[in-house]
Each structure stands twice: as C-alpha cells, then as structure tokens.
Design a protein around this motif. Structure first.
Motif: not given
Ligand SMILES: [Zn+2]
Length: 673
Positions: A264, A269-270, A282, A284, A287, A300
């Motif tokens: 990510r 996309s983190i 969070w 992951p 998401n 993001a």
C-alpha cells in the motif's frame, strides 16, 4: 558506516564534465587561438592543448572577461613544456591540499559538538554543523582564475577516454587527468539550491514516514503488534520482517501484514492520515480505518511518494543545462561519480540475480523454512554465523578490553600486527588514526591533508564497548586504514582515495569479517556469512535495477506526471520481479522491489551497496592465494596504493580482471556443493 571522505570530495570537486557555452558578446574563437598557440609552441602536445583551450573556453563567462581577454589569458598561463607543466602541477597540488585539508579541519571542528559524546548540543551547534565551509570554494577559484589555469593545462577526460587511453598512461599522466576532474562545470548557485531543496524535502518526507504498528488491525480487527511500536519505512519495516524469522506464535502473520503495508505504500493506497499519526486504527488488508471505534473514510496518500522523486528529476534537469558533456543525472551519477556505465552495472547485477546459485540458495531457504517462499523472503535472515562463543561472552570481553576510545586506539597496532602488518607498518598506520566516542553508531571521517589524522568514531556505552559496537568499529577501522594508505602513501595527491565508495566498503567488510581473529580467536570465515551476504546481494541488486530503470524511464518521459511515474515504477518493479524473483520466490507481479526509501531520498545511490560486496569477494579470492598473513598485509598495501584510477583499471591492477561477480558466485558454488 558512511564514509565521509568520499561524500566530501564528490561535493567539492563534482567531477562533472564541461559546462555551458560562453555568454560573451563576441564569442571566443577557439580554433584561431589554438592555431596561434600551436604556431607559438610547435613541440607542445597539440591534443592536450586543444582540449585545454576549448574546455576552458566552455567555462569562461561574461564576468570573466572578453573574448580578447580570454585569448590573452591562454597565452599568459599556458605551460608549454613538460617541466613547466610539472612545476605548475606540483604547485596546484600543494595549494589544493592546503585548501581542502584545512577546510576539512574546519568542517571536522564545527561538527564536534553534534557528532561526539559530551554535553548535549545547543541550537547553535546544529546550525554550525550544517554550515558548509566548502560551499564557495569552487566559485572563488573561478573568480581568481585558478580554476581556468587548472583546466587549461590539465584538461578533463571522459570515462570512456580514461578507460581506453588510460591503459597506456603513466602514474603522472593519471595524476594530471585526475586534476582535470576538478573544475568541469559552473552550476549557478540558485540551481544548486534547488537541488538541495529537493533533497531536503525528500529527506523530511522519508524521516516522517512512520507506521504506527500498534494501530494496525487484522481482518478480525485485532492488533498483533505491540501498542507503542513505531517503524520507519522501509528500513524498520524490513527489520521487523527479519526479526520474525525467529520462531514465535504470530511471526508469519506479522510478516504478511508488513508485506501488505509495503504494497500500500508503493501504490499510494495507504491512507495519508495513518502515516506518523496515532489517531486512527487501520486494517491494511481491507484498507478500512477507525477513529475511537467509529469507522471513518480517509483519503489515500496517492502520488506523494512519486512527487518527491519528480522534484529530484526537475532539479536535475536544471543542472543538465550546465553539464553539456554529461547532460543527464544518470550520466553524472554513473559515468562521472561511480565511473561505471549503467549498462555495465546492470549486466553485473543481472548476471547474479539470474544465476543458478540464486535458485540453489532459494531451495536451501525453502528447506529450512519448511514452506513455499513468499516475496518478503528476499529478507530471509536465517543465515547466522554459528559461533561457539555467545554474544554475551564476546561483549564481556570487548567491554573489559575497550572501556574507552583511547583503549581501542592503543590496541590498533596489535590488531594490525595480528592481520600481518609488521610492527613498523602497524605503528605508522595506527599513528595516523584517532579514535573518538560517537553519538551515532559510528563512522570513519578521512583525512584530506597529509598532516591530519583520519577519525574513527565509535559508540562506547557507560560499561565499555559492546560486541556489536566493536564489530562496527572494526569495519570503520578498515575504512581508516584505506584512508591512510591511499592518502599518505600515494605518489600524487590528485590520485588519493579509491575509485568509488564500493572500494572503501570492500576493505571495511574485509576487516569486519576478521573481528574475532582480532579478539584472539582462530576465526574461519563461516559459510553462513557468505550465504547471508549473497542473499542480501540478490535483494539489493533487484532494488537497484528498479532504481536505474526508473531513472532511465523518467529521462525518456520528461513530461511524466507523478501518477504516470507511479504506474511506470510499478510496471518496472513487476517486470524485474517476474524475470528474476518469481522463478525463485513465486507470486507473479509483486511490486515489492519498489519499496526502498533510498529511491525517494537518495537518487541512484543504491547500486553502491552491492558494488562493495562484489569488490570484497574479488579481493578475498585474490587474498586466498596468500595464506601467509604477511603477504595478505602486503597485498592490501600494494592494492590500496593504486589510488583513484577508474574501477576497472584499479581492479585489473589489483587482481588481474575487471569488476565482476564470478568470485562471489564461486564462493556460493563451493558452499552449495
Ligand atoms: Zn562502511
């Protein structure tokens, strides 16, 4: 572990080839000046004369004088015969040694409060440590025309010319050619500032990229890492993967989750708000994010990572205009600084990452883990030297032996004798190295003038030096020995040093591997150490290939947006993975090789790491022919007195071949069989 001498010389004497054209109103007529000078001095070397005049003309700007004044300058300052040229060379060498050495001492002194143990630094100490006493030296030397006198009489040669013509050069001709590397561009101050700004922004971005591990949730919404664990991307994330090869209940799940976090980070996309921030939890995989138990939607990070890389690129493109014969950042990094062509480096790396030895070692790891390999197993950490002595025992020994930096310093002659140096050589070398207590993990700061000592900075705790600190200190000691031999024992000042960073790292590794021998044990280089280095090379070479190819892509797509750069970088990473890593580790299309933070804050620096080990193994294979330690020490001195040739000339004269990966592959063959 950073080697300050190299960083320093690269900044001061950026070996960039030839700058902008003259901005005089009347252009300089190089041809007619050359013709006139050749008539004046029919027996002078006309090739060197032509090079010197045209290179000096390229750097001459309006503020330096008119075209006519340039022609007069050439007449007044050309050293026409060998004796005059040698006299000029000697005087310039002395002047540069005084200037660079004395300025180095200023830098050393201003950094003492922040680098050495002692009272806590105050704000002023940090300001003074960031002060660069070298920053105006180049422009001052252009202003008083010394730079022009230098380039006029000692012109620059390209890497290709050094590699071909250099075969026939005497040591003196090499020394003259190295003087020609000193002044080859004039980059305006505001552009240097833009480069510095891009670097500082990238450093800050990376320095603040912490992942709050205690806030990560699995798909059952359970935290699996300690509440207060904070890991800096990517180094600490990688190290956490490594530490989970030791058996523990959640080890696999932790490794998988870190891998997911890395994916990510790479694709952006983190959620941006989970970076360096403890407010949110969070998950992951899905998401999803929560604040105090309530699910929230966060934006993001998107392309921020790639914007930092683009900023480097935009700064580099501004520099490009002033370095016409080295017109890209890629050329400046590889041909000018590392002095190896990027294609040559790619070939070296591909040769190793596609080797049958990699598959054999991969099979060994699969057997040890008892499962199929996963992409993050590029960080497999199970090849540990199986010493019969425990680390605690070693620490007890190093603590009592080295309670202070002075104790380590006093023991250096004995260590050198143990390696095979005579007592006279050992005293001579050790006399030129000063040991000091460092705040950080340690480094070696080389001398620049032949009246200074090189500095071995090492961390010594209140109870004395622990084994880890000792192991690093022996590494730095190797750097200091290199820094001493190729400064004090060198025939020409301009040839001091090594071809590139890899060559000093090699000697540091060679010393470091013999650390137990220096403690008095009968140490054999253990197969696990070699396997560990090899698996590390396999990983870092892949990352380096992605880095090199990303920069090549950028220069081929000068209008690229950050989003396009992201897509291209991921495509390159997948491609390198599918070619050389999927066959060993599985999982098609993993982009994991794009995770390295160096790609963001140190453009094109990564290839230096594998080069150090490649060179180390070439030297080790050579030293293996000399089982007598006296010969080993003699060879170290002979080889490191070669000084700053190009990498391939140095290696040819050191061991009789170009830089190559055959010795490390041979070492693996011997183990796997
Ligand atoms: Zn090092």
């Amino acid at each position: 572990m950073k080697n300050f001498l190299n960083t320093l010389t690269l900044t001061i004497m950026a070996t960039i080839i030839v700058g902008c054209t003259s901005t005089n109103n009347t252009p300089i007529d190089v041809d007619s000046i050359v013709t006139e000078m050749q008539e004046l001095y029919p027996s002078a070397n006309h090739d060197i004369m032509q090079r010197g005049i045209s290179q000096a003309a390229t750097l001459w700007q309006e503020e330096d004088g008119t075209a006519q004044e340039f022609a007069q300058f050439v007449k007044d300052n050309y050293a026409a015969d060998d004796d005059a040229r040698k006299t000029l060379f000697d005087k310039l060498s002395t002047a540069y040694e005084v200037l660079l050495g004395a300025t180095n001492q200023v830098a050393v002194a201003l950094n003492l409060p922040t680098m050495l143990t002692g009272p806590e630094p105050i704000e002023l100490d940090y300001i003074m440590s960031a002060f660069d006493p070298f920053s105006h030296m180049t422009s001052d030397l252009f202003e008083n025309k010394v730079a022009f006198i230098t380039i006029l009489n000692f012109p620059n040669y390209t890497l290709d010319e050094k590699n071909t013509l250099g075969k026939e050069w005497s040591r003196q001709e090499w020394a003259y050619a190295r003087m020609g590397d000193m002044f080859t561009s004039r980059i305006p101050a505001d552009i240097n500032k833009a480069v510095g700004q891009a670097n500082a922004d990238a450093e800050n971005y990376i320095a603040g990229y912490n992942i709050m591990m205690g806030k990560l949730l699995n798909e059952e919404q359970k935290a699996i890492f300690p509440e207060d664990m904070v890991l800096l991307s990517h180094w600490n994330l990688r190290d956490e993967i490594k530490s989970n090869y030791a058996p523990s209940p959640l080890a696999r799940e932790k490794q998988e989750m870190i891998y997911q976090v890395m994916l990510r980070i790479i694709d952006g996309s983190i959620p941006q708000e989970v970076i360096n921030n403890t407010t949110y939890q969070w998950a992951p995989y899905s998401n999803r994010t929560w604040k105090e138990g309530t699910e929230v939607t966060l934006a993001a990070e998107d392309t921020r990572r790639y914007e930092r890389i683009l900023a480097h690129y935009n700064a580099m493109k501004q520099v490009d205009k002033y370095t016409k014969q080295a017109p890209t950042g890629i050329i400046r990094n590889f041909e000018v600084d590392v002095e190896m062509m990027p294609q040559e480096i790619e070939e070296l790396f591909v040769n190793l990452v596609s080797s049958p030895q990699v598959k054999a070692v991969g099979a060994l790891i699969r057997e040890r883990l008892g499962r199929d390999l996963r992409p993050y197993d590029i960080w497999y950490d199970g090849f540990k030297s199986r010493s019969t002595i425990s680390e605690d025992q070693l620490t007890a020994q190093t603590r009592s032996k080295y309670p202070t930096p002075e104790a380590f310093e006093a023991d250096m002659p004995r260590m050198l004798v143990a390696l095979g140096f005579t007592i006279d050589e050992a005293n001579y070398l050790a006399d030129k190295i000063t040991v000091q207590g460092a705040r950080g993990s340690g480094h070696a700061w080389g001398a620049v003038g032949r009246w200074e000592n090189s500095l071995l900075r090492t961390r010594i705790g209140g109870e004395g030096m622990d084994y880890k600190g000792y192991n690093i200190a022996v590494h730095e000691f190797g750097h200091n020995v290199e820094q001493t031999i190729d400064l004090y024992d060198i025939d020409y000042y301009t040839l001091r040093g090594v071809p590139n960073t890899g060559f000093t790292e090699a000697l540091a590794f060679i010393f470091q591997k013999r650390d137990l021998k220096l403690l008095g044990y009968n140490q054999q280089i253990d197969a696990n150490t070699t396997l560990d280095i090899f698996w590390g090379l396999y990983e870092i070479m892949g990352v380096s290939l992605v880095d090199i190819r990303m920069w090549q892509w950028l220069y081929a797509h000068p209008e690229a947006t950050a989003a396009e750069l992201r897509e291209a970088t991921m495509a390159i990473a997948r491609d390198v993975w599918n070619s050389y890593y999927e066959p060993v580790l599985g999982e098609k299309d993993s982009p994991i090789l794009a995770i390295y933070s160096h790609m963001v804050n140190s453009p094109m620096y990564l290839p230096n790491y594998p080069l150090g080990h490649i060179i180390e193994f070439q030297l080790e294979e050579h030293f293996a022919q000399y089982p007598n330690s006296r010969d080993f020490a003699n060879e170290i001195m002979r080889i490191y007195r070669l000084g700053r040739l190009t990498p391939n000339h140095w290696m040819q004269q050191a061991v009789g071949s170009n830089v190559n990966t055959t010795p490390i592959l041979n070492a693996i063959d011997a183990i796997v069989k």
